[in-house]
Design a protein around this motif. Sequence first.
Motif, mmCIF file in Angstrom:
data_model
loop_
_atom_site.group_PDB
_atom_site.id
_atom_site.type_symbol
_atom_site.label_atom_id
_atom_site.label_comp_id
_atom_site.label_asym_id
_atom_site.label_seq_id
_atom_site.Cartn_x
_atom_site.Cartn_y
_atom_site.Cartn_z
ATOM 1 N N PHE A 1 -112.075 -62.059 82.543
ATOM 2 C CA PHE A 1 -111.554 -60.712 82.762
ATOM 3 C C PHE A 1 -111.460 -60.406 84.261
ATOM 4 N N GLU A 2 -112.497 -60.752 85.000
ATOM 5 C CA GLU A 2 -112.471 -60.527 86.454
ATOM 6 C C GLU A 2 -111.354 -61.333 87.108
ATOM 7 N N HIS A 3 -111.166 -62.567 86.667
ATOM 8 C CA HIS A 3 -110.064 -63.395 87.179
ATOM 9 C C HIS A 3 -108.728 -62.725 86.861
ATOM 10 N N ALA A 4 -108.590 -62.235 85.635
ATOM 11 C CA ALA A 4 -107.343 -61.568 85.230
ATOM 12 C C ALA A 4 -107.073 -60.356 86.121
ATOM 13 N N GLN A 5 -108.096 -59.576 86.413
ATOM 14 C CA GLN A 5 -107.915 -58.412 87.290
ATOM 15 C C GLN A 5 -107.396 -58.830 88.662
ATOM 16 N N ARG A 6 -107.975 -59.892 89.210
ATOM 17 C CA ARG A 6 -107.536 -60.362 90.530
ATOM 18 C C ARG A 6 -106.102 -60.878 90.488
ATOM 19 N N VAL A 7 -105.788 -61.705 89.497
ATOM 20 C CA VAL A 7 -104.456 -62.300 89.404
ATOM 21 C C VAL A 7 -103.396 -61.228 89.186
ATOM 22 N N LEU A 8 -103.670 -60.298 88.292
ATOM 23 C CA LEU A 8 -102.659 -59.285 87.954
ATOM 24 C C LEU A 8 -102.464 -58.264 89.069
ATOM 25 N N ALA A 9 -103.371 -58.213 90.014
ATOM 26 C CA ALA A 9 -103.222 -57.301 91.149
ATOM 27 C C ALA A 9 -102.390 -57.912 92.278
ATOM 28 N N ARG A 10 -102.113 -59.213 92.189
ATOM 29 C CA ARG A 10 -101.360 -59.887 93.254
ATOM 30 C C ARG A 10 -99.895 -59.475 93.234
ATOM 31 N N PRO A 11 -99.322 -59.301 94.422
ATOM 32 C CA PRO A 11 -97.877 -59.029 94.490
ATOM 33 C C PRO A 11 -97.098 -60.200 93.889
ATOM 34 N N GLY A 12 -96.019 -59.884 93.196
ATOM 35 C CA GLY A 12 -95.178 -60.915 92.602
ATOM 36 C C GLY A 12 -95.596 -61.361 91.217
ATOM 37 N N THR A 13 -96.748 -60.881 90.756
ATOM 38 C CA THR A 13 -97.203 -61.222 89.403
ATOM 39 C C THR A 13 -96.417 -60.378 88.406
ATOM 40 N N PRO A 14 -96.059 -60.956 87.246
ATOM 41 C CA PRO A 14 -95.356 -60.142 86.244
ATOM 42 C C PRO A 14 -96.129 -58.861 85.934
ATOM 43 N N SER A 15 -95.415 -57.793 85.646
ATOM 44 C CA SER A 15 -96.029 -56.512 85.333
ATOM 45 C C SER A 15 -96.800 -56.620 84.015
ATOM 46 N N CYS A 16 -98.106 -56.413 84.091
ATOM 47 C CA CYS A 16 -98.968 -56.538 82.914
ATOM 48 C C CYS A 16 -99.905 -55.345 82.827
ATOM 49 N N HIS A 17 -100.327 -55.068 81.606
ATOM 50 C CA HIS A 17 -101.280 -54.005 81.312
ATOM 51 C C HIS A 17 -102.520 -54.689 80.735
ATOM 52 N N LEU A 18 -103.607 -54.739 81.502
ATOM 53 C CA LEU A 18 -104.830 -55.437 81.107
ATOM 54 C C LEU A 18 -105.735 -54.505 80.309
ATOM 55 N N GLU A 19 -106.200 -54.994 79.164
ATOM 56 C CA GLU A 19 -107.079 -54.213 78.298
ATOM 57 C C GLU A 19 -108.270 -55.060 77.863
ATOM 58 N N SER A 20 -109.399 -54.408 77.665
ATOM 59 C CA SER A 20 -110.550 -55.024 77.016
ATOM 60 C C SER A 20 -110.416 -54.789 75.523
ATOM 61 N N VAL A 21 -110.724 -55.795 74.734
ATOM 62 C CA VAL A 21 -110.798 -55.630 73.286
ATOM 63 C C VAL A 21 -112.121 -56.227 72.825
ATOM 64 N N TYR A 22 -112.559 -55.817 71.665
ATOM 65 C CA TYR A 22 -113.853 -56.259 71.182
ATOM 66 C C TYR A 22 -113.690 -56.914 69.830
ATOM 67 N N CYS A 23 -113.400 -58.186 69.871
ATOM 68 C CA CYS A 23 -113.272 -59.154 68.789
ATOM 69 C C CYS A 23 -111.836 -59.320 68.331
ATOM 70 N N LEU A 24 -111.343 -60.501 68.586
ATOM 71 C CA LEU A 24 -110.020 -60.908 68.129
ATOM 72 C C LEU A 24 -110.130 -61.855 66.938
ATOM 73 N N GLY A 25 -111.364 -62.123 66.506
ATOM 74 C CA GLY A 25 -111.562 -62.990 65.351
ATOM 75 C C GLY A 25 -111.477 -64.467 65.679
ATOM 76 N N LEU A 26 -111.567 -64.832 66.939
ATOM 77 C CA LEU A 26 -111.525 -66.235 67.345
ATOM 78 C C LEU A 26 -112.858 -66.651 67.959
ATOM 79 N N CYS A 27 -113.935 -66.157 67.388
ATOM 80 C CA CYS A 27 -115.266 -66.366 67.957
ATOM 81 C C CYS A 27 -115.594 -67.850 68.148
ATOM 82 N N ALA A 28 -115.180 -68.699 67.234
ATOM 83 C CA ALA A 28 -115.475 -70.133 67.339
ATOM 84 C C ALA A 28 -114.623 -70.812 68.403
#
Length: 156
Positions: free
Chosen positions: A98-125
């Motif tokens: 998540f911290e890496h995503a915040q840094r990458v998505l803040a860089r100029p030239g990165t595609p416009s993205c909306h970063l969200e936290s979610v709590y369980c996508l069902g891929l725990c394994a």
Amino acid sequence: MNALSPAATPLDRVAELVAVHRDRPGALLPLLHDIQDALGYVPAVAVEPIAEALNLSRAEVHGVLTYYHHFRTEPAAGVVVQVCRAEACRACGSEALFEHAQRVLARPGTPSCHLESVYCLGLCASSPAMVVADKLHARMTAEKFDRVIAAQGATA
């Protein structure tokens, strides 16, 4: 995501989905999910017709809509990126991801993205897991994240 006809407005689509759900017991959450799937968000102007159709108060609908972090009342800015931060993913590195995503998505030239936290996508394994533009990604690393986001540049 269900496509809208060119002439359809968000309220037209809400009305269609309300008609599908109005007589179902416990319809509110499935209806809100379907509206967000169709439009990318649940417009605030949808609260009144939903409340009326389901015989609920506007406060009840608004309360559910704002209680769950999954629902948006405004369109997301760009591609939606969701990083799972539940226990299994956290144990496998999702906080660093998540911290890496915040840094990458803040860089100029990165595609416009909306970063969200979610709590369980069902891929725990297969954690850590994330969703980018409605596509699940498992066993994510910073390097995989960079590749997935770079691929969004062609479509963003």
